[in-house]
Motif scaffolding. Structure first.
Motif, PDB file in Angstrom:
ATOM      1  N   LYS A 119      74.994 -40.938  65.491  1.00 56.05           N
ATOM      2  CA  LYS A 119      75.050 -41.443  64.112  1.00 56.05           C
ATOM      3  C   LYS A 119      76.368 -41.010  63.503  1.00 56.05           C
ATOM      4  N   ILE A 120      77.088 -41.971  62.938  1.00 57.66           N
ATOM      5  CA  ILE A 120      78.402 -41.661  62.361  1.00 57.66           C
ATOM      6  C   ILE A 120      78.368 -41.972  60.867  1.00 57.66           C
ATOM      7  N   SER A 121      78.959 -41.073  60.073  1.00 59.23           N
ATOM      8  CA  SER A 121      79.163 -41.407  58.657  1.00 59.23           C
ATOM      9  C   SER A 121      80.614 -41.101  58.323  1.00 59.23           C
ATOM     10  N   GLY A 122      81.086 -41.647  57.224  1.00 56.50           N
ATOM     11  CA  GLY A 122      82.493 -41.492  56.863  1.00 56.50           C
ATOM     12  C   GLY A 122      83.298 -42.654  57.434  1.00 56.50           C
ATOM     13  N   ASN A 123      84.603 -42.514  57.416  1.00 53.61           N
ATOM     14  CA  ASN A 123      85.464 -43.625  57.837  1.00 53.61           C
ATOM     15  C   ASN A 123      86.546 -43.169  58.800  1.00 53.61           C
ATOM     16  N   VAL A 124      86.898 -44.091  59.705  1.00 56.12           N
ATOM     17  CA  VAL A 124      88.091 -43.900  60.532  1.00 56.12           C
ATOM     18  C   VAL A 124      88.900 -45.180  60.369  1.00 56.12           C
ATOM     19  N   PHE A 125      90.134 -45.045  59.921  1.00 61.78           N
ATOM     20  CA  PHE A 125      90.963 -46.232  59.696  1.00 61.78           C
ATOM     21  C   PHE A 125      92.110 -46.304  60.684  1.00 61.78           C
ATOM     22  N   LEU A 126      92.355 -47.517  61.177  1.00 56.05           N
ATOM     23  CA  LEU A 126      93.608 -47.811  61.876  1.00 56.05           C
ATOM     24  C   LEU A 126      94.260 -48.903  61.051  1.00 56.05           C
ATOM     25  N   GLY A 127      95.284 -48.518  60.296  1.00 56.71           N
ATOM     26  CA  GLY A 127      95.846 -49.455  59.324  1.00 56.71           C
ATOM     27  C   GLY A 127      94.772 -49.814  58.315  1.00 56.71           C
ATOM     28  N   ASN A 128      94.469 -51.107  58.205  1.00 52.44           N
ATOM     29  CA  ASN A 128      93.447 -51.517  57.236  1.00 52.44           C
ATOM     30  C   ASN A 128      92.059 -51.657  57.852  1.00 52.44           C
ATOM     31  N   GLU A 129      91.981 -51.512  59.179  1.00 56.52           N
ATOM     32  CA  GLU A 129      90.700 -51.713  59.875  1.00 56.52           C
ATOM     33  C   GLU A 129      89.866 -50.442  59.813  1.00 56.52           C
ATOM     34  N   ASN A 130      88.613 -50.579  59.375  1.00 56.48           N
ATOM     35  CA  ASN A 130      87.722 -49.427  59.421  1.00 56.48           C
ATOM     36  C   ASN A 130      87.004 -49.433  60.779  1.00 56.48           C
ATOM     37  N   ILE A 131      87.361 -48.491  61.629  1.00 55.63           N
ATOM     38  CA  ILE A 131      86.841 -48.472  62.997  1.00 55.63           C
ATOM     39  C   ILE A 131      85.335 -48.218  63.012  1.00 55.63           C
ATOM     40  N   VAL A 132      84.865 -47.376  62.107  1.00 56.22           N
ATOM     41  CA  VAL A 132      83.433 -47.040  62.078  1.00 56.22           C
ATOM     42  C   VAL A 132      82.585 -48.272  61.762  1.00 56.22           C
ATOM     43  N   LYS A 133      83.098 -49.119  60.888  1.00 55.62           N
ATOM     44  CA  LYS A 133      82.311 -50.279  60.447  1.00 55.62           C
ATOM     45  C   LYS A 133      82.566 -51.523  61.313  1.00 55.62           C
ATOM     46  N   ALA A 134      83.485 -51.430  62.280  1.00 57.49           N
ATOM     47  CA  ALA A 134      83.886 -52.618  63.051  1.00 57.49           C
ATOM     48  C   ALA A 134      82.736 -53.145  63.895  1.00 57.49           C
ATOM     49  N   GLY A 135      82.610 -54.475  63.940  1.00 60.30           N
ATOM     50  CA  GLY A 135      81.641 -55.106  64.833  1.00 60.30           C
ATOM     51  C   GLY A 135      82.219 -55.146  66.234  1.00 60.30           C
ATOM     52  N   PHE A 136      81.405 -55.590  67.206  1.00 58.51           N
ATOM     53  CA  PHE A 136      81.854 -55.538  68.600  1.00 58.51           C
ATOM     54  C   PHE A 136      83.090 -56.410  68.828  1.00 58.51           C
ATOM     55  N   ASP A 137      83.169 -57.553  68.128  1.00 55.35           N
ATOM     56  CA  ASP A 137      84.319 -58.445  68.310  1.00 55.35           C
ATOM     57  C   ASP A 137      85.613 -57.770  67.870  1.00 55.35           C
ATOM     58  N   ASP A 138      85.555 -57.103  66.710  1.00 56.65           N
ATOM     59  CA  ASP A 138      86.758 -56.413  66.214  1.00 56.65           C
ATOM     60  C   ASP A 138      87.100 -55.225  67.100  1.00 56.65           C
ATOM     61  N   LEU A 139      86.053 -54.611  67.648  1.00 50.20           N
ATOM     62  CA  LEU A 139      86.277 -53.402  68.457  1.00 50.20           C
ATOM     63  C   LEU A 139      87.167 -53.668  69.656  1.00 50.20           C
TER      64      LEU A 139
END
Lengths: 274, 295
Positions: A83-103
């Motif tokens: 379980k992950i909470s908080g954010n990880v950003f690469l530029g403007n992309e939030n890695i934690v919230k990314a769907g499989f396609d964005d991943l």
């Protein structure tokens, strides 16, 4: 170039990249916490990983270094009960919230050099070309150029140019690790994650890989988890010290190694615990 | 006291060694027995003539195995063609796509399916597959009436029978692909399908081949379920909607009725010996490949 030119005759030429990276996207976390089956592994981590530097993440065994690294490219998803909470950003992309396609695109932008070299079950050529093929690069000429360029980049070209179609598992362990690095570079990532990338190598191969990282930081931002303090002292520009899932101290290598502020950092550096 | 303990140790190891050897010898004994019992027919008719002849008229001493061999090959071939893609995709879904809760539910179901007696598959085939072929499928492809007891029915029932075995073995083989290899492929941005196709299946190719060989050997010997739906007509099937008569069904249907004809028993024993040798060879081949994969 003739259609059936021998692969070993190919030259290392500059060519237009199939990807449009500016290489300046910031990778940073905000209040990142992570638990596995209810056990808190990372606690409230907020940190930025500087561009075009080598950042070494150090800390005792089980402190969460590798987990943090795997959170950056979400390979931690392969572990059950996360379980992950908080954010990880690469530029403007939030890695934690990314769907499989964005991943899949995010993972292309964040390369990984594993702890133990792990060639894919294909040829040396196939290993380097794999990443490009899965992202849609199909032209043989372009693939050839990419393979030559990145084998040169890791200093492997002269050693393997006459056996590009041989299985990659036939290479020595040190060569395999450089192949893994070339494979990551071939999709032109912005960040390279290295999870104790030299721990399975002999001292000579280890030195070659270390020197490569130092050379590559001009073009890439490198984040390295290491158990070896001496290695971190040799190559780190920036250091993150983690203890029990929390960031205790961050700063330039000089600040952390020579003027540590926190008592835990001092104890770790002096070998009170490891 | 000590010597009694050691004596028991010696006796028990001796007994276990004897039992192990006996079970191994049983296989050899069965092979020798089949060869000996089939020798009378081989002394009168050459093996090639038996294997290549079309006529099966025991009363006239004509024992042509060709229709039975073709029946066996067709039924086995159809079952593998039907079962292979389904089992590969199921195993890939279970190992690469599904949640662990799904796996926890599906694995025991597969074990139950694998353990079901083959007569149940036969009954199911007779009740469902045969009427479906005669009433729905065959009229769409052939003009003349078919009873539904066809090579396709036998192949379908057999495919469903070997499916759990194939899925379980594929799951096991895919699970041996190192986690680091999956991580390496995902870290480059692979989708699950790209990982499955280019890494997992590629790495598992020798294991997939070995599993198919093992499944073929299982399918070759399957008797009851096939016998119930294949039509049992000694003819070389010309289409999927023709009846057929595989070797195991021939033996099971006729053994016990052949006392009055001198070479009949020898012919059936020869059929059994051929099956025995082919299944043995396929099993050996599969094990050799699997051993290489493990190494």
């Amino acid at each position: 170039m003739p259609l059936f030119q021998k692969l070993s005759d190919l030259k290392n030429e500059d060519f237009a990249s199939p990807w449009a990276n500016d290489g300046k996207s910031r990778l940073y976390t905000e209040n990142l916490s992570l638990s596995i089956h209810g056990n808190r592994i990372l606690k409230n981590i907020s940190v930025e990983l500087p561009c075009n530097k080598i950042t070494c993440i150090v800390g005792p065994s089980g402190c969460g270094k590798s987990t943090l690294l795997k959170t950056f490219n979400r390979l931690i998803d392969m572990t059950e009960g996360v379980k992950i909470s908080g954010n990880v950003f690469l530029g403007n992309e939030n890695i934690v919230k990314a769907g499989f396609d964005d991943l899949t695109e995010i993972r292309r932008r964040i390369g990984l050099v594993p702890q133990r070299p792990c060639p894919l079950p294909m040829s040396i050529y196939g290993n380097i070309a794999y990443g490009c093929k899965i992202h849609g690069v199909r032209k043989r000429r372009e693939l050839n150029r990419i393979v030559v360029k990145y084998l040169n980049e890791v200093g492997l070209w002269n050693e393997v140019k006459n056996r590009l179609r041989s299985p990659a598992v036939g290479l020595s362990i040190g060569q395999q690790q450089r192949l893994c690095l070339a494979r990551s570079l071939a999709v032109e990532p912005e960040y390279i994650l290295a999870d104790e990338a030299t721990s399975a190598l002999d001292p000579q191969s280890s030195k070659i890989v270390e020197d490569l990282f130092v050379r590559l930081k001009e073009k890439y931002s490198i984040v390295m988890v290491t158990h070896t303090l001496h290695q971190a002292m040799r190559i780190a520009d920036y250091v993150i010290f983690i203890y029990m899932g929390e960031i205790i101290e961050t700063g330039t290598a000089d600040e952390v190694f020579h003027h540590p502020k926190h008592e835990l950092t001092k104890n770790y550096l002096s070998g009170v615990f490891s | 006291m000590l010597s009694w303990r050691l004596a028991k140790e010696k006796v028990m190891s001796g007994v276990m060694f004897f039992i192990t050897c006996a079970s191994l010898l049983l296989v050899v004994a069965m092979g020798i027995g089949l060869c000996l019992r089939s020798s009378p027919i081989l002394s009168e008719i050459s093996l090639w003539d038996i294997l290549s002849a079309n006529e099966w008229k025991p009363a006239k001493n004509q024992f042509g195995f060709f229709p039975f061999i073709m029946g066996t090959v067709c039924v086995t071939g159809i079952s593998i063609v039907l079962a292979l893609p389904v089992s590969l995709f199921t195993a890939l879904f279970l190992t690469e796509y599904s949640h662990s809760q799904v796996r926890k539910f599906v694995y025991p179901v597969l074990d139950i399916l694998a353990a079901l007696p083959s007569v149940i598959y036969g009954v199911w085939g007779t009740l469902i597959v045969v009427p479906w072929i005669s009433g729905w499928l065959a009229p769409r492809f052939v003009s003349e009436y078919t009873s539904g007891y066809t090579v396709l029915a036998a192949g379908t029932v057999l495919a469903i029978m070997i499916l759990p075995l194939l899925v379980s073995m594929f799951v096991e083989i895919f699970s041996t692909v190192p986690g680091e290899m999956r991580e390496a492929a995902y870290a480059l941005g692979s989708t699950r399908w790209q990982l499955s196709r280019r890494v997992v299946m590629k790495k598992s190719l020798p294991g997939i081949f070995a599993t198919v060989v093992l499944a073929v050997s299982r399918a070759l010997g399957e008797t009851i379920a096939v016998l119930m739906v294949c039509g049992n007509l000694p003819q070389v099937p010309r289409s999927l909607f023709d009846a057929c008569y595989p070797l195991p069904a021939l033996i099971a249907n006729n053994y016990g009725e052949m006392m009055s004809m001198p070479l009949y028993e020898a012919a059936l024993m020869l059929a059994a010996a051929i099956l025995f040798i082919v299944v043995l060879l396929f099993n050996l081949l599969s094990r050799i490949i699997l051993k290489r994969v493990e190494d």
